[in-house]
Design a protein around this motif. Structure first.
Motif, PDB file in Angstrom:
ATOM      1  N   LEU B 292       0.828  -1.200   0.000  1.00 24.56           N
ATOM      2  CA  LEU B 292       0.000   0.000   0.000  1.00 24.56           C
ATOM      3  C   LEU B 292       0.863   1.250   0.000  1.00 24.56           C
ATOM      4  O   LEU B 292       0.625   2.180  -0.774  1.00 24.56           O
ATOM      5  CB  LEU B 292      -0.904   0.026   1.244  1.00 24.56           C
ATOM      6  CG  LEU B 292      -2.140  -0.864   1.232  1.00 24.56           C
ATOM      7  CD1 LEU B 292      -2.910  -0.677   2.518  1.00 24.56           C
ATOM      8  CD2 LEU B 292      -3.019  -0.548   0.055  1.00 24.56           C
ATOM      9  N   PHE B 295       2.731   1.669  -3.239  1.00 25.58           N
ATOM     10  CA  PHE B 295       1.798   2.140  -4.242  1.00 25.58           C
ATOM     11  C   PHE B 295       1.600   3.647  -4.114  1.00 25.58           C
ATOM     12  O   PHE B 295       1.589   4.383  -5.107  1.00 25.58           O
ATOM     13  CB  PHE B 295       0.472   1.413  -4.026  1.00 25.58           C
ATOM     14  CG  PHE B 295      -0.419   1.412  -5.214  1.00 25.58           C
ATOM     15  CD1 PHE B 295      -1.770   1.160  -5.062  1.00 25.58           C
ATOM     16  CD2 PHE B 295       0.054   1.652  -6.478  1.00 25.58           C
ATOM     17  CE1 PHE B 295      -2.610   1.152  -6.143  1.00 25.58           C
ATOM     18  CE2 PHE B 295      -0.778   1.644  -7.569  1.00 25.58           C
ATOM     19  CZ  PHE B 295      -2.119   1.393  -7.388  1.00 25.58           C
ATOM     20  N   LEU B 298       4.531   5.282  -5.463  1.00 20.21           N
ATOM     21  CA  LEU B 298       4.521   5.214  -6.922  1.00 20.21           C
ATOM     22  C   LEU B 298       3.634   6.292  -7.512  1.00 20.21           C
ATOM     23  O   LEU B 298       3.985   6.948  -8.495  1.00 20.21           O
ATOM     24  CB  LEU B 298       3.986   3.839  -7.320  1.00 20.21           C
ATOM     25  CG  LEU B 298       4.400   3.288  -8.668  1.00 20.21           C
ATOM     26  CD1 LEU B 298       5.884   3.171  -8.726  1.00 20.21           C
ATOM     27  CD2 LEU B 298       3.761   1.927  -8.837  1.00 20.21           C
ATOM     28  N   LEU B 299       2.473   6.501  -6.883  1.00 20.36           N
ATOM     29  CA  LEU B 299       1.546   7.492  -7.407  1.00 20.36           C
ATOM     30  C   LEU B 299       2.118   8.887  -7.290  1.00 20.36           C
ATOM     31  O   LEU B 299       1.857   9.743  -8.133  1.00 20.36           O
ATOM     32  CB  LEU B 299       0.217   7.415  -6.650  1.00 20.36           C
ATOM     33  CG  LEU B 299      -0.635   6.213  -6.980  1.00 20.36           C
ATOM     34  CD1 LEU B 299      -1.841   6.176  -6.071  1.00 20.36           C
ATOM     35  CD2 LEU B 299      -1.072   6.260  -8.419  1.00 20.36           C
ATOM     36  N   ARG B 302       5.161   9.593  -9.834  1.00 21.64           N
ATOM     37  CA  ARG B 302       4.809   9.581 -11.261  1.00 21.64           C
ATOM     38  C   ARG B 302       4.894  10.940 -11.886  1.00 21.64           C
ATOM     39  O   ARG B 302       4.360  11.884 -11.336  1.00 21.64           O
ATOM     40  CB  ARG B 302       3.370   9.051 -11.350  1.00 21.64           C
ATOM     41  CG  ARG B 302       2.969   8.564 -12.682  1.00 21.64           C
ATOM     42  CD  ARG B 302       1.612   7.916 -12.529  1.00 21.64           C
ATOM     43  NE  ARG B 302       0.627   8.865 -12.065  1.00 21.64           N
ATOM     44  CZ  ARG B 302      -0.176   9.544 -12.872  1.00 21.64           C
ATOM     45  NH1 ARG B 302      -0.080   9.366 -14.156  1.00 21.64           N
ATOM     46  NH2 ARG B 302      -1.035  10.381 -12.380  1.00 21.64           N
TER      47      ARG B 302
END
Lengths: 478, 302, 213
Positions: B292, B295, B298-299, B302
């Protein structure tokens, strides 16, 4: 008229649903199939213009595919009446309905000019054939059905993603996403290269797995091996042709785009050679003759791909081979179905001396073997020869050389299975079955054999013109 | 100046109150009256007045363990911003120091446990180390995500950066972070569903098993240190989950105290409605929390 | 509005990860249904409202959220199973692999240029991540039902990408694709029923008789 091609078999399926008698139901098949064949012949003669806003049209490539499908289906339909008379222990409602729905879907594939509609029709053929593989209702056939369903559905799903990529590339190019073949080809040069490339890869993988190109062929041996001969013939001759047509449409778009075609051709040749290699390796010592036929199908799909990938002169050969392969596989599968019924076994340790026990079916099987491995005077020889000679003329010596090498290995491997089967004496301890060669189970494959012989010696001029038109559509010089 | 004083006072005095609130919440769920809110304070006073018993198999490590643990946690408390105020000690890169202070305290607790030579402590130590090994990446990913969002490596800046406006734009990442951090909070402080603090069966213990042999003031230090750790990690969580900043300094302190008490009630609720997980499931949950927060990272990257 | 679409796509990717880590089949089916419903809502957020759009939304929610989960739950009930047996790849490695695939799909999405109105939206990473998750489920699980769920997830991934085109794609094709999916699932359900009757289990690792010697 084009709509009738699709609606007629659906009507037949509806009738098959309603008719309660298991003996009468198979009769629907040859009736519908004959009308369908007549319709197809009429359409080949005077083709109507595009209808449904350009979505539906019969262009030369579609005509070739329609001809092969319709002819094969008609022959199989007549065979089905004789075959199902022996299989009265099961209800053939699902079989008849499935066959007719599949015919409708295959006809739709041949007339669609919209790639989305093509996809829907192809998926319908996948789903409608799945219950038919399970006709024999045993553990092996359910395993085969499951593998077929899973692998083909996944492949088709990937093809859908490829279609979406293609549509998106047109959206990027001029804000009007379209999947109609004509507009796609017209704007192919403006399409974004990375999207087009991604689309081509996914479409090749998706439709290739449906066609059975190695390494995506894993479902073929099981599905063809366990399905009844009748179903196997339609899978090998009908579905393969439809999937090949889908790849031809992709080829047309790549050709129009100018740059993508190089990659596509290389990929096709690569996968084609790998398919032939797989077939060569696994065909040797194949004890189950139906699985052997499956590998033969993998081999011929490879040949089709190589012909397409070579381009130029080989295109005529590839298109001719589409027809020849379908018809010859029809002969092989139908006669193997007879042999299976007679011996109740499909492995070569039990099946021996077929020529003695079943002279007609054995003879047909032997003749089919000689035809499919490319011997003259049968037509597969002509198509394979065209492809190979084109390879050498274009200077692709490695491709041509490997092609010939694999053909030789496959010939030997197949002969090692077929010859012991047909020669010799039947085993003494075999249990008697009530199958005998009858007109309806021998006549249709015999007719197909005649067609193949005719095509090999003297191809009719309308066919030659049709094939040349098709080749021109794919970029061959007229 | 006032802020620093209030910060130190809260950090020193509030932690046992959190334990009291958790216990009261659980009692309310169970239909009992439960111990008074200030019971942990009374327990600590009781423990500090007792004498100590040390096993002859232990060495200086055993005595040093609780002390170093508390010292490390106290320094961490100085690094964390409480409410919306900057921490007393802050410099660039102190978030790394923050994470490793907890590592240090865990290390000393573990070797103090191993020092006793008892099999129960060894078992508890092995489990504790495995699970915290899985929980640490979560914390790091969360800190990296927040550092990226606030473009700084100072803990004070990172944790005072989230505002309601941030939540709207990067809502998904923040939600993922909150979820991951809550799981880490429960894991690091040995609460249900990772460890049951009220169990008396040694074979089911993780954290409790490590401190079985401590007694008297040493045990008091450990208890207080655990409460302080809960307070510090809870403050980190509250900064992200409740990014409310009025301009007024005292109002912010008030909001902070309220949010900590609210967090304690939440932990109490979670403890009351869930059972402890089977030990084989704990790694799965921790890996899930790591994913989680990865993630979320990662978001944001970006 | 499009920011909200982004958050929903994050939720879709989260559901993927949840499905990779769980062994309870009914929970998996509900997760796929929830994914389908989110896919139904998404076109409304990025395209202007029109009759076509409302129709598509209703159909997708009905098909993916209600009918297909019903068909699968029916097959599950008939086969009397509740849990997946130990898959070919353990749950934690599968979860980690799923996270890696999600990260890779973000990287891959950078290479494909998007139209200006779709820029910076998470459609491509979500689509590829869901596709790869579906593949993982399809290939590593033993029970036939889990393979069907993996196939559904894969189709959801493809659909996510198709949503970018829903204004441009004609209704017929979308309807046809959805119908094919429905019929496909129906047939799969029937086949699973037959498998269960034939083998008294739907553990596909038992189907090993067909292979080369």
């Amino acid at each position: 008229m084009l709509f009738a091609l699709v609606l007629l078999p659906l009507l037949g399926a509806l009738i098959a649903l309603i008719v309660p008698d298991n003996r009468l139901r198979p009769l629907i098949l040859p009736v519908i199939a004959s009308i369908h064949l007549v319709l197809a012949a009429l359409l080949l003669g005077n083709t109507p213009g595009p209808s449904a806003g350009g979505w539906i049209w019969l262009d030369p490539l579609g005509k070739i595919t329609l001809l092969s499908i319709s002819l094969l289906f008609t022959v199989c339909a007549y065979y089905a009446v004789g075959y199902l008379a022996y299989r009265q222990e099961r209800s053939n409602k699902i079989l008849c309905m499935g066959l007719l729905i599949c015919l409708a879907a295959m006809s739709l594939v041949t007339v669609s000019q919209h790639l989305g509609l093509l996809w829907v029709a192809l998926e319908t053929t996948t789903v409608s054939m799945a219950p038919l593989i399970y006709f024999n209702r045993n553990a092996r056939s359910i395993e085969a059905t499951w593998k077929y369903l899973m692998l083909c559905s996944v492949g088709i799903g990937l093809a859908l993603l490829g279609l979406f990529f293609l549509a998106y590339s047109t959206f990027l190019a001029h804000h009007d996403a379209t999947l109609l073949l004509g507009p796609l080809m017209a704007s192919a040069r403006d399409l974004n290269p990375s999207w087009l490339h991604a689309a081509t890869i996914f479409l090749l993988v998706g439709y290739g797995s449906k066609m059975g190109l190695a390494p995506l062929h894993a479902w073929k041996p099981d599905a063809y091996g366990e399905a009844p001969g009748l179903v196997g013939a339609l899978l090998a001759g009908g579905l393969v042709n439809c999937a090949f047509l889908s790849i031809l449409r992709v080829y047309q778009i790549c050709l129009a785009s100018g740059i993508e075609i190089q990659f596509f051709q290389k990929a096709l040749i690569g996968m084609g050679l790998i398919s032939m290699a797989f077939a060569a390796v696994f065909m040797a010592r194949q004890a189950d003759f139906k699985r052997m036929l499956a590998y033969s199908s993998v081999e011929h799909v490879g040949i089709l791909a190589i012909g397409l990938g070579l381009g130029k002169g080989a295109l005529y050969g590839a298109l001719f081979h589409l027809l020849n392969n379908g018809l010859t596989k029809g002969v092989l599968f139908l006669s193997s179905g007879n042999i299976h019924r007679s011996y109740s076994n499909k492995t070569t340790d039990v099946v021996k001396g077929v020529l003695t026990r079943l002279p007609w079916s054995g003879g047909l099987f032997l003749a089919g073997f000689i035809a499919i491995t490319g011997s003259p005077p049968f037509s597969p020889f002509i198509s394979e020869y065209t492809i190979v000679s084109s390879a050498f003329i274009e200077g692709r010596h490695w491709v041509g050389g490997l092609f010939l090498l694999f053909l030789a290995i496959i010939f030997i491997g197949m002969a090692l299975t077929v010859l012991p089967m047909v020669m010799g004496a039947p085993p003494a301890d075999i249990e008697p079955t009530d199958y005998r060669d009858k007109l309806l189970t021998v006549g249709p494959p015999l007719f197909l054999m005649g067609v193949i012989l005719l095509l090999g010696i003297w191809p009719p001029s309308f066919l030659v013109t049709l094939l040349q038109d098709g080749a021109v559509m794919l970029g061959a010089q007229p | 100046m006032i802020d620093i004083l209030i910060h130190c006072a809260l950090a020193l005095l509030m932690p046992p109150l959190l334990l009291g609130v958790i216990a009261k919440t659980k009692a309310a769920f169970a239909g009992r009256v439960g111990a008074p809110y200030f019971q942990p304070y009374y327990d600590l006073i009781k423990l500090f007045r007792k004498g100590s018993v040390f096993s002859v198999t232990t060495t200086w490590v055993f005595r040093a363990g609780p002390v170093i643990t508390l010292a490390a946690t106290l320094i961490a408390a100085l690094l964390v911003p409480l409410g919306r105020h900057a921490a007393p000690v802050s410099f660039s890169g102190d978030m790394i120091l923050f994470a490793y202070l907890f590592g240090l305290s865990r290390f000393f607790t573990t070797i103090a446990a191993l020092d006793t030579g008892s099999s129960f402590e060894g078992m508890g130590a092995a489990r504790e180390v495995t699970f915290s090994c899985l929980a640490e990446p979560t914390l790091f990913f969360a800190l990296i995500t927040l550092a990226r969002m606030s473009k700084s490596l100072t803990l004070s800046t990172i944790l005072t950066h989230p505002t309601p406006a941030n939540w709207l734009t990067a809502g998904a990442s923040m939600l993922l972070l909150v979820g991951a951090l809550f799981i880490t909070l429960l894991a690091e402080n040995s609460r249900i569903p990772f460890d049951d603090p009220t169990t008396h069966l040694e074979l089911t213990m993780i954290h409790e098993a490590m401190v079985l042999d401590h007694s008297g003031p040493a045990f008091g230090i450990i208890l207080y240190g655990a409460a302080l750790k809960l307070f510090v990690l809870g403050a980190v969580f509250a900064n992200i989950a409740l990014p409310v900043a009025t301009g007024n300094s005292f109002a912010d302190w008030g909001i902070f105290i309220a949010s900590m008490l609210g967090l304690a009630v939440t932990i109490g609720v979670v403890e009351s409605v869930m059972a402890r997980l089977r030990l084989v499931r704990i790694p799965q949950l921790l890996v899930g929390a790591t994913i989680l927060s990865a993630f979320a990272m990662l978001l944001v990257l970006r | 509005m499009s920011a909200f679409a982004d958050q929903l796509l994050v939720l879709v990717m989260l559901i993927n990860l949840v499905m990779l880590g769980t062994s309870r089949l009914l929970f998996c089916i509900r997760a796929v249904a929830l994914q389908g419903v989110i896919l139904g809502i998404l076109p409304g957020l990025i395209h202007p409202i029109s009759g076509h759009l409302i129709g598509i939304t209703a159909v997708i929610i009905l098909a993916k959220g209600v009918v297909i989960p019903y068909l699968i739950s029916d097959a599950v009930r008939k086969a009397h199973i509740r849990h997946e047996v130990e898959p070919y790849l353990g749950y934690v490695p599968t979860l980690l692999l799923g996270a890696v695939f999600t990260a890779l799909s973000f990287a891959f999405a950078e290479t494909l240029p998007l139209a200006p109105e779709h820029k910076d939206l998470l459609f491509i990473p979500a689509s590829i991540a869901t596709l790869l998750t579906g593949f993982l489920l399809l290939t590593t699980r033993r029970k036939a039902i889990s393979q069907v769920i993996g196939y559904l997830v894969m189709e959801n991934g493809i659909f996510v990408f198709g949503l970018l085109l829903s204004e441009a794609m004609p209704v017929m094709v979308e309807a046809g694709a959805l119908l094919d999916l429905l019929v496909g699932i129906f047939v799969m359900g029937i086949v699973i029923n037959h498998i269960s009757r034939e083998f008294s289990s739907i553990d596909t690792s038992r189907m090993r008789t067909l292979k080369e010697e």
